[in-house]
Design a protein around this motif. Structure first.
Motif, PDB file in Angstrom:
ATOM      1  N   ALA A   1     -13.624   2.971  70.024  1.00  0.00           N
ATOM      2  CA  ALA A   1     -12.390   2.663  69.084  1.00  0.00           C
ATOM      3  C   ALA A   1     -11.302   3.688  69.363  1.00  0.00           C
TER       4      ALA A   1
ATOM      5  N   VAL B   1     -18.379   1.209  63.320  1.00  0.00           N
ATOM      6  CA  VAL B   1     -17.093   1.769  63.268  1.00  0.00           C
ATOM      7  C   VAL B   1     -16.223   1.042  62.570  1.00  0.00           C
TER       8      VAL B   1
ATOM      9  N   ARG C   1     -20.374  15.360  56.956  1.00  0.00           N
ATOM     10  CA  ARG C   1     -20.800  14.553  58.129  1.00  0.00           C
ATOM     11  C   ARG C   1     -20.341  15.267  59.205  1.00  0.00           C
ATOM     12  N   GLY C   2     -19.102  15.896  59.060  1.00  0.00           N
ATOM     13  CA  GLY C   2     -18.746  16.621  60.513  1.00  0.00           C
ATOM     14  C   GLY C   2     -18.277  18.139  60.083  1.00  0.00           C
TER      15      GLY C   2
ATOM     16  N   GLU D   1     -18.440  20.066  67.504  1.00  0.00           N
ATOM     17  CA  GLU D   1     -16.890  19.605  67.239  1.00  0.00           C
ATOM     18  C   GLU D   1     -16.066  20.800  68.084  1.00  0.00           C
TER      19      GLU D   1
ATOM     20  N   SER E   1     -23.536   0.183  68.972  1.00  0.00           N
ATOM     21  CA  SER E   1     -22.680   0.306  67.957  1.00  0.00           C
ATOM     22  C   SER E   1     -22.127   1.802  67.530  1.00  0.00           C
ATOM     23  N   PHE E   2     -22.803   3.071  68.197  1.00  0.00           N
ATOM     24  CA  PHE E   2     -22.327   4.087  68.087  1.00  0.00           C
ATOM     25  C   PHE E   2     -21.360   4.422  69.190  1.00  0.00           C
TER      26      PHE E   2
ATOM     27  N   GLN F   1     -15.469   3.594  55.791  1.00  0.00           N
ATOM     28  CA  GLN F   1     -16.265   4.729  56.164  1.00  0.00           C
ATOM     29  C   GLN F   1     -16.071   5.840  54.818  1.00  0.00           C
TER      30      GLN F   1
ATOM     31  N   GLU G   1     -19.423   2.356  70.528  1.00  0.00           N
ATOM     32  CA  GLU G   1     -18.083   1.746  69.830  1.00  0.00           C
ATOM     33  C   GLU G   1     -17.360   2.701  69.252  1.00  0.00           C
ATOM     34  N   TYR G   2     -17.842   3.786  68.596  1.00  0.00           N
ATOM     35  CA  TYR G   2     -17.022   5.009  68.114  1.00  0.00           C
ATOM     36  C   TYR G   2     -16.165   5.619  68.903  1.00  0.00           C
TER      37      TYR G   2
ATOM     38  N   GLU H   1     -28.018  -0.056  67.912  1.00  0.00           N
ATOM     39  CA  GLU H   1     -27.371   0.637  67.054  1.00  0.00           C
ATOM     40  C   GLU H   1     -27.021   1.777  68.239  1.00  0.00           C
TER      41      GLU H   1
ATOM     42  N   ASP I   1     -23.741  11.279  65.699  1.00  0.00           N
ATOM     43  CA  ASP I   1     -22.755  12.156  65.007  1.00  0.00           C
ATOM     44  C   ASP I   1     -21.442  11.698  65.360  1.00  0.00           C
ATOM     45  N   GLN I   2     -20.944  10.810  64.356  1.00  0.00           N
ATOM     46  CA  GLN I   2     -19.672  10.159  64.445  1.00  0.00           C
ATOM     47  C   GLN I   2     -18.514  11.114  64.503  1.00  0.00           C
ATOM     48  N   ASP I   3     -18.518  12.144  63.759  1.00  0.00           N
ATOM     49  CA  ASP I   3     -17.338  12.817  64.026  1.00  0.00           C
ATOM     50  C   ASP I   3     -17.347  13.549  65.592  1.00  0.00           C
TER      51      ASP I   3
ATOM     52  N   LYS J   1     -18.529   8.801  54.574  1.00  0.00           N
ATOM     53  CA  LYS J   1     -19.813   7.765  54.569  1.00  0.00           C
ATOM     54  C   LYS J   1     -20.241   7.647  56.050  1.00  0.00           C
ATOM     55  N   PRO J   2     -21.302   8.064  56.576  1.00  0.00           N
ATOM     56  CA  PRO J   2     -21.914   7.594  57.906  1.00  0.00           C
ATOM     57  C   PRO J   2     -22.040   6.145  57.954  1.00  0.00           C
ATOM     58  N   ARG J   3     -21.555   5.569  58.916  1.00  0.00           N
ATOM     59  CA  ARG J   3     -21.798   4.100  58.960  1.00  0.00           C
ATOM     60  C   ARG J   3     -22.267   3.657  60.426  1.00  0.00           C
ATOM     61  N   SER J   4     -22.965   2.569  60.353  1.00  0.00           N
ATOM     62  CA  SER J   4     -23.784   2.163  61.851  1.00  0.00           C
ATOM     63  C   SER J   4     -22.509   1.461  62.656  1.00  0.00           C
TER      64      SER J   4
END
Lengths: 353, 353, 353, 353
Positions: free
Chosen positions: B238, D141, D178-179, B180, B231-232, D145, B234-235, B228, B202-204, D136-139
């Motif tokens: 979003a 968005v 997570r980040g 990040e 789906s990521f 979370q 999509e982060y 999957e 790594d969604q963050d 929470k990491p989630r598949s």
């Protein structure tokens, strides 16, 4: 591996073979354009290489540790045919030659009428080989197992339709054998015997099929690495039958969530295999993807990857197909696939043009 | 998903957005050619759809359960653009448009001189985008981690070389961000931010990158299913950033014994993904195979499978490359790849010709 | 599935069976403690369930769609034996009963002397069943394939040693059959026929083995999901043979880099399978790990996971073993494993004590 | 790796460290019971080993090529502590010591009341560490979370509840980061920082976490081989933080058809890892199986395999749990698990008793 001198006599070759057998191994004699190579089948640890190196007519005696030496490029190299690919003749069709070969037909033979109509369709589309399942391997004992499961009479009838359809439309024919007891019967009718993905590891079946001296279409198991795939093809070669056509048909899908294809078509396996062996490799996009809407793209991709041909499930009415309708295309769609693939094949063969 | 009437006013749209926020969700407003669609970001279970269905200007209020709705074809369909593919503009290059796009360059930026020489080479070969790793993800902490690891000064220098090389040779530029804290810095220099295979989950990082409003090159994790992967992606969407270019780069190999490729290039994923989303998809044959001798075939195969372009590691002297030399090709070899791929791309787009 | 009334007569049962056959299916008649259930083998779509529901003696006619219905817990439930596990009798040993069962012995039978010495050792250690490979499946045609590969005479000799050793040391005996032609011969000598991991999908072999009416030790293929594993066990049950002992032996390893075990022992499959079927499940830590230094821990873990027993390669001199020495333990080490496992088995069975 | 003489002075050690830095590498100084070892962080190819071997106080200078040398058994061996396992102190709890450690609590922190009630329950059941997800990491968005996603205030509140609950019920506390931006905040409240399966490859996060000098709970990625898992743990050790607790939590399931568990719990990885590194290893049967009805068996199996403890999702009302209810057990069920596991742990430690 015993490499003979170019001028080695037949007697010298025969004497070496005799010595090999004395050591408890089998000998695979391959006469190349430049020289004869004698492959050793069995544990090379039992061979006194220094003794063999000095026998009359012997150029070199080399230990080869790979589990697929008889079908390896190394074998070619010693024969002086390093860059050659083997052409496997099936009926009057050459697989691995100048033109890509298309094997098409229904997943399962349902009736004579169905088979003839499809055979006519695929011939028009440009296919050269007819396939049709009679002994069907299935995940569930409760599903339709092919006409071969009903009884001997039905099996013979279905086999004879396959032969007739092949003769009538000038197509070579291939069908799968699933068990050892089917081999003799099937071999009477077809030009090539197929060993399916689920039987790849069945070494007794491989041996039984190999000794019929018919070309073998050998499909990769969906859980097999390339090294294992080739190592089991070697079981066929070890019986003296090198008319083997390999076929990539998809490996197990991977990853959480849906994958949208039934298997993962491992196209990079095709050029990778061709660096290891001189045998030709086909691809089966139908079973790999399980989706008719992906067949066109994945057929083109397989040819671009270097495949010598394709195996594609075809039916005039995919929805009415007994088995695997969702991955089956029509003869008209097959024609589009073949036309595009032929162009790509030429382009790949001579990229500069 | 709230689908607005064609004649809905800006005020009506704004009112719906306000209502969505009251429910604790975010709203993604997409103005299509035919109508505006408001995507819901968050748990749709909290939305009283019947209430929304009767708001002024609303045509329809639909629950969509897929985890990647904002980037889905369904979203397009409601906008009346069902068959469109999104064109992502990177610098002055369009990815997903009429022509395939080639991203090339060294695995790691080593020096200004190295980078300029490669940039010149790939430009001549026909590539449109320059890549060069500065923050390198590596399996071992003891390996070279890219110039970015040495210090801020070196990182900025390397980034500026990338920018200069891009400007000088009229190439768009892309590099990977791994953490990040690198995002702000890197975004000042490049046209597209890359998220590598190891950071897919790594969604963050995804969120941090998304809000820079630069195009994102998003690579599939080697253990991720397609669902999957999307789906990521999509982060990123979003956060209101739909300039996402997906990239297939190989999944974990499977099977006992050697496999001869580093990963399994899942080419059927390309057309399968394109049925699910309007985003363009590239392929990276370099990392997937790990072998320079397979790049030509697998590049052609990827384009034949329907890829919108390729990402290929290129270096004038692959053997001297700091990282990944065994999978790197020369600019001359790249030219052959590009020429063949361009022909296949045209052939696939209009198969009848 | 046709569930008969508790008071249904033999004639009523026979009449239902007749009707089933008329529809082209086979009938599997199971007489439970409370009532008789008639399983349908084949496509239930062909059965007019409403017609069957009103036949004399019929309580209920239910469609069951799972591919492994004959071995399912559901089948049990209709018989009124929901929580029972089937006990499979092998010689005088009960697998799936009150005590864990240990199958031990050499990977390959090498000589009578070797076999007797090992048999004596495992008996002292507490094992109840002797194993010894005669027809060995191997990845390479060039490796030792077991005494069975040398010739019929050697195969019969090895089989008779196995029988003698079993009789002498009061051990039941089991060996693997790899091809259909071996089944008749092997069945004359052993108490249980083993189908190995590579033959799990070989449905013709499964059928050939099933009809010998001997207990079958059925190993999961290393690429098979649990549903497929059970669906192929159903091929055995469909021949009327439910004396099936399942065995988890490791699935394909996953992930980049070295994994340090040959396969991944999927221990959670054991309790998961036991929720689906009434058949007992064993584990084979030897082939799964390929490492003698992990056998103790993984044996204890398998029993803790709920296994009804273990299959462990044992040899008095592991290093001199012809095959798989690196995963073989001594009879003394086996004794330690068995002693610990027996304690864990008791502890798991009655956790409060 | 530079191994110092037993009698080496602090100055000699400092001088060697200085020389290492001159070569562009970092030095990891570990003072063992018998001698000090200086690990080299970076590319050992840059080190003139012969020069180092003759520096004052140096016993030996050895090149170590494994990517996880700082956490390897080899490192221990040079310090003269070959058979030791590292004990990691978390709050007042020792992980890797004489007794198994149980980490329990809800998947997600939902409210103070929920958390306190669960904390009380797990304490009574015998657990020593409280877990609760805030970031929470989630598949997807679109899914919940964790409270951390709502805003900084909520995140701090949830963290303070965790701390209070830990203090009140004498439990150490752990939560996931997570980040990178969450690390400072979280480190103020908890005794151990968790890096989840999806972040295993996120080397920037690993480094950021490592330098907080708190113990790290490091979970294996579901697509990672053991070698990769350890290579990424090395990123933490390379910052001088060796208080690392590894955790096996299941790898990708494999095979066609349903598998009945969410992941494959790779229990053989536990003893295999313990042969490679001195770090303690836990297992997480909750995420691995995704099924409450398998937790008891798989917990026992993990301890039997040699795990130093377990991580188990616990909630007084699993069905009302915001996340992962189907794999969550009650405190009463947890007590049964802990009681059985404690017995097995003792039995395994001293199998003869």
């Amino acid at each position: 591996m015993i490499i003979m001198k170019t001028e080695a006599t037949d007697k010298e070759i025969a004497d070496v073979v005799k010595e090999v057998r004395k050591c408890g191994l089998k000998a695979d004699v391959s006469r190349g354009e430049f020289r004869t190579v004698i492959g050793l089948v069995g544990d090379e640890g039992k061979i006194p290489f220094s003794h063999f190196a000095v026998l009359p007519g012997v150029k070199e005696a080399v230990m080869v540790e790979t589990p697929y030496k008889l079908i390896s490029r190394e074998y070619n190299r010693y024969m002086g045919e390093e860059n050659e690919r083997r052409t496997v003749r099936v009926g009057s069709v050459d697989i691995g030659g100048d033109k890509p070969v298309y094997i098409a037909g229904p997943c399962a033979v349902e009736s004579k009428k169905q088979l003839f109509r499809i055979a006519e369709g695929i011939k028009k589309a440009g296919a050269q080989v007819l396939r049709g399942g009679i002994f069907k391997p299935r995940s569930s004992v409760h599903s339709f197992q092919g006409l071969g499961a009903i009884g001997l009479e039905q099996a013979e009838a279905a086999l004879s339709w396959l032969r007739e359809a092949g003769d009538r439309f000038e197509l070579a024919v291939v069908t799968e054998v699933r068990g050892e007891t089917q081999v003799d019967l099937v071999a009477q009718y077809v030009d090539m015997l197929q060993i399916g993905t689920r039987n790849m590891y069945d070494q007794d079946l491989l041996t039984t099929v190999a000794i019929k001296n018919k070309p073998v279409l050998f499909k990769r198991h969906f859980g097999a690495g390339i090294e294992e795939f080739l190592s089991f093809a070697e079981y066929i070669a070890a019986e003296g039958n090198k008319d083997i056509v390999l076929c990539e048909r998809g490996i197990l899908p991977l990853g959480k969530g849906r994958n949208y294809t039934r298997y993962t078509l491992d196209l990079a396996a095709i050029p990778a295999i061709q660096k290891e062996t001189y045998l030709p490799v086909l691809a089966d996009p139908s079973h790999a993807t399980g989706r008719r809407d992906l067949i066109f793209n994945m057929s083109c991709a397989a040819i671009a990857a270097g495949a010598s041909g394709l195996m594609i499930e075809t039916h005039f009415d995919p929805k009415a197909s007994f088995v695997d309708g969702q991955q089956t295309i029509t003869p008209e769609e097959l024609k589009e696939v073949i036309d595009a693939c032929n162009q790509i094949y030429r382009l790949i063969a001579s990229p500069g043009k």
